[in-house]
Design an enzyme around this catalytic site. Structure first.
Site, PDB file in Angstrom:
ATOM      1  N   TRP A 102     102.030  57.878 -43.633  1.00 31.72           N
ATOM      2  CA  TRP A 102     103.142  58.641 -43.996  1.00 31.72           C
ATOM      3  C   TRP A 102     103.760  58.138 -45.294  1.00 31.72           C
ATOM      4  O   TRP A 102     103.982  58.858 -46.082  1.00 31.72           O
ATOM      5  CB  TRP A 102     104.102  58.601 -42.716  1.00 31.72           C
ATOM      6  CG  TRP A 102     103.630  59.454 -41.615  1.00 31.72           C
ATOM      7  CD1 TRP A 102     103.553  58.815 -40.392  1.00 31.72           C
ATOM      8  CD2 TRP A 102     103.484  60.599 -41.546  1.00 31.72           C
ATOM      9  NE1 TRP A 102     103.052  59.535 -39.516  1.00 31.72           N
ATOM     10  CE2 TRP A 102     102.793  60.705 -40.005  1.00 31.72           C
ATOM     11  CE3 TRP A 102     103.233  61.618 -42.249  1.00 31.72           C
ATOM     12  CZ2 TRP A 102     102.313  61.805 -39.421  1.00 31.72           C
ATOM     13  CZ3 TRP A 102     103.014  62.966 -41.739  1.00 31.72           C
ATOM     14  CH2 TRP A 102     102.314  63.059 -40.426  1.00 31.72           C
ATOM     15  N   ASP A 174     112.389  56.423 -45.498  1.00 29.90           N
ATOM     16  CA  ASP A 174     111.826  57.279 -44.261  1.00 29.90           C
ATOM     17  C   ASP A 174     112.149  56.453 -42.819  1.00 29.90           C
ATOM     18  O   ASP A 174     111.432  55.538 -42.403  1.00 29.90           O
ATOM     19  CB  ASP A 174     110.502  57.487 -44.290  1.00 29.90           C
ATOM     20  CG  ASP A 174     109.647  58.472 -43.156  1.00 29.90           C
ATOM     21  OD1 ASP A 174     110.524  58.652 -42.335  1.00 29.90           O
ATOM     22  OD2 ASP A 174     108.574  58.836 -43.379  1.00 29.90           O
ATOM     23  N   LYS A 198     111.462  62.463 -32.737  1.00 28.66           N
ATOM     24  CA  LYS A 198     111.256  61.029 -31.858  1.00 28.66           C
ATOM     25  C   LYS A 198     112.469  60.518 -31.281  1.00 28.66           C
ATOM     26  O   LYS A 198     112.534  60.286 -29.981  1.00 28.66           O
ATOM     27  CB  LYS A 198     110.674  60.075 -33.030  1.00 28.66           C
ATOM     28  CG  LYS A 198     109.576  60.459 -33.483  1.00 28.66           C
ATOM     29  CD  LYS A 198     108.777  59.766 -34.626  1.00 28.66           C
ATOM     30  CE  LYS A 198     107.848  60.255 -35.570  1.00 28.66           C
ATOM     31  NZ  LYS A 198     106.820  60.994 -34.960  1.00 28.66           N
TER      32      LYS A 198
HETATM   33  C1  LIG Z   1     107.350  57.807 -40.480  1.00 31.51           C
HETATM   34  C2  LIG Z   1     106.845  59.103 -40.314  1.00 31.51           C
HETATM   35  N1  LIG Z   1     107.240  59.926 -41.426  1.00 31.51           N
HETATM   36  C3  LIG Z   1     106.934  61.211 -41.577  1.00 31.51           C
HETATM   37  C4  LIG Z   1     106.336  61.801 -40.601  1.00 31.51           C
HETATM   38  C5  LIG Z   1     106.113  63.389 -40.617  1.00 31.51           C
HETATM   39  O1  LIG Z   1     107.230  64.017 -39.919  1.00 31.51           O
HETATM   40  P1  LIG Z   1     107.210  65.498 -39.845  1.00 31.51           P
HETATM   41  O2  LIG Z   1     106.245  66.076 -39.105  1.00 31.51           O
HETATM   42  O3  LIG Z   1     108.746  65.988 -39.101  1.00 31.51           O
HETATM   43  O4  LIG Z   1     107.150  66.260 -41.154  1.00 31.51           O
HETATM   44  C6  LIG Z   1     106.176  61.074 -39.381  1.00 31.51           C
HETATM   45  C7  LIG Z   1     105.523  61.859 -38.128  1.00 31.51           C
HETATM   46  O5  LIG Z   1     105.082  61.415 -37.183  1.00 31.51           O
HETATM   47  C8  LIG Z   1     106.446  59.913 -39.160  1.00 31.51           C
HETATM   48  O6  LIG Z   1     106.151  59.144 -38.228  1.00 31.51           O
END
Ligand SMILES: Cc1ncc(COP(=O)(O)O)c(C=O)c1O
Length: 364
Positions: A102, A174, A198
């Site tokens: 991510w 994030d 989550k």
């Molecule tokens: C740390 C992190 N950032 C971003 C995301 C992406 O999130 P989204 O599916 O809400 O775009 C995730 C998804 O699991 C994640 O764990």
């Protein structure tokens, strides 16, 4: 407790109490003849739900008045674009520390928007650690700039343990997979974002917590839907919000506040994760952790069994026993136990017991 125990990496388990209350949102009689799904987002009744979710969250995360809270859509993934699009007009460089998939996506998207520099990465060791300050490439920063980090790496099971070593730059985080389990240093964090699915509720709403100093007048070149200030000026009601998801977020955060607040959930996540790391550490490498000990995540415990056959047998048996969502991400395989705030200690204890028993039966 349900027969199925949900350890998915997100979306994941919500407490029964929150699910039961969420159902009342569909009951017309309880809501002046119109359920929350059907309600106008311009109605007074919805405004109360919206404001309540925001104030519960402000209280839970101790967000100071210097920061605004926005409820947007597009997931955390849209923030990989929105952050540089909005911030790189104020700052000249985005520094990134890449600690997982991510984080890498955030880095890649930022490069498409403006000047973005890699400060450190742990890709060469399959993202098994948070890079140490001594491994960073830069010590003198082009200022003004900001630093983007991913507080918890959901796929690899690593987490920033604290933020003391971070350079003296505005921090963008994030916090999708550990929000609500530890303090955030708001005096250093200029923007934090998280998908709700989550620790904060259901998928469909993304929380952005942003220093009001960044909420400057709309840049007319920037698409309005990607402009933080445009959303902030309308209290996240520039267009139709995901009303039901915001309602569920309000219920989830209210539940966490009633259960004891942030400190309580930090304590619970310490206890839950210790349970599994103890088993891993005492297993003589039967369960082999992916993350370096000093970078271990309290939200996602990643490990492998000695052979792929045993790994498969473990996942199959676990599934038969009611433990759902514990196979590792396809990029590293193995197993992953996700321990978000809606997951009960009792379910964790049962899974820990299952792991102990499986090991006794299968190790020589
Ligand atoms: C740390 C992190 N950032 C971003 C995301 C992406 O999130 P989204 O599916 O809400 O775009 C995730 C998804 O699991 C994640 O764990």
């Amino acid at each position: 407790m349900n027969e199925k125990m949900n350890f998915n990496p997100g979306p994941t388990a919500l407490p029964d109490e929150v699910l039961t209350k969420a159902q009342t949102g569909l009951n017309k009689e309880l809501h002046s003849g119109i359920s929350i799904l059907e309600m106008s987002h311009r109605s007074q009744e919805y405004q109360l739900i919206h404001d309540n979710a925001k104030s519960e969250l402000r209280h839970f995360l101790a967000v100071p008045e210097s920061h605004d809270i926005l409820f947007l859509q597009g997931g955390a993934s849209l923030q990989f674009t929105m952050v540089p699009m909005n911030l790189l007009s104020k700052y000249n460089t985005a520094y990134h520390i890449v600690t997982g998939s991510w984080a890498e996506k955030a880095f890649n998207e930022s490069q498409k928007i403006g000047k973005t520099q890699l400060l450190a990465s742990s890709k060469h060791t399959t993202f098994d650690r948070i890079p140490k300050r001594s491994d960073w490439n830069v010590d003198v920063f082009n200022t003004p700039s900001y630093l983007h980090i991913t507080s918890n790496n959901t796929i690899y099971g690593t987490q920033w343990q604290d933020y003391e070593d971070l350079p003296d730059l505005p921090i963008v985080m994030d916090i999708s997979s550990d929000v609500g389990t530890k303090d955030i240093p708001w005096d250093r964090v200029t923007l934090a974002y998280a998908g709700a699915q989550k620790n904060l509720g259901a998928a469909g709403v993304t929380v952005i917590i942003i220093n009001k100093e960044l909420l400057v007048d709309h840049d007319t070149e920037r698409p309005i839907m990607l402009d933080y200030n445009a959303h902030a000026k309308k209290g996240s009601l520039h267009n139709t919000p995901p009303a039901f998801n915001i309602y569920v977020l309000g219920l989830m955060v209210q539940w966490m506040n009633q259960e004891g607040g942030l400190q309580e959930f930090e304590d619970r996540s310490n206890k839950k994760s210790e349970l599994f790391y103890r088993i891993i550490d005492q297993s003589n490498d039967f369960y082999k952790g992916h993350a370096e000990k000093s970078s271990r995540s309290k939200m996602n415990v990643t490990f492998k069994l000695p052979t792929s056959e045993l790994n498969e047998a473990f996942l199959r048996k676990a599934n038969e026993a009611g433990f759902v969502g514990i196979s590792g991400h396809r990029s590293i395989g193995g197993c992953r136990i996700s321990l978000y705030n809606g997951i009960e200690m009792e379910a964790c204890e049962k899974l820990a017991h299952f792991m102990e028993t499986f090991k006794q039966v299968h190790s020589n």
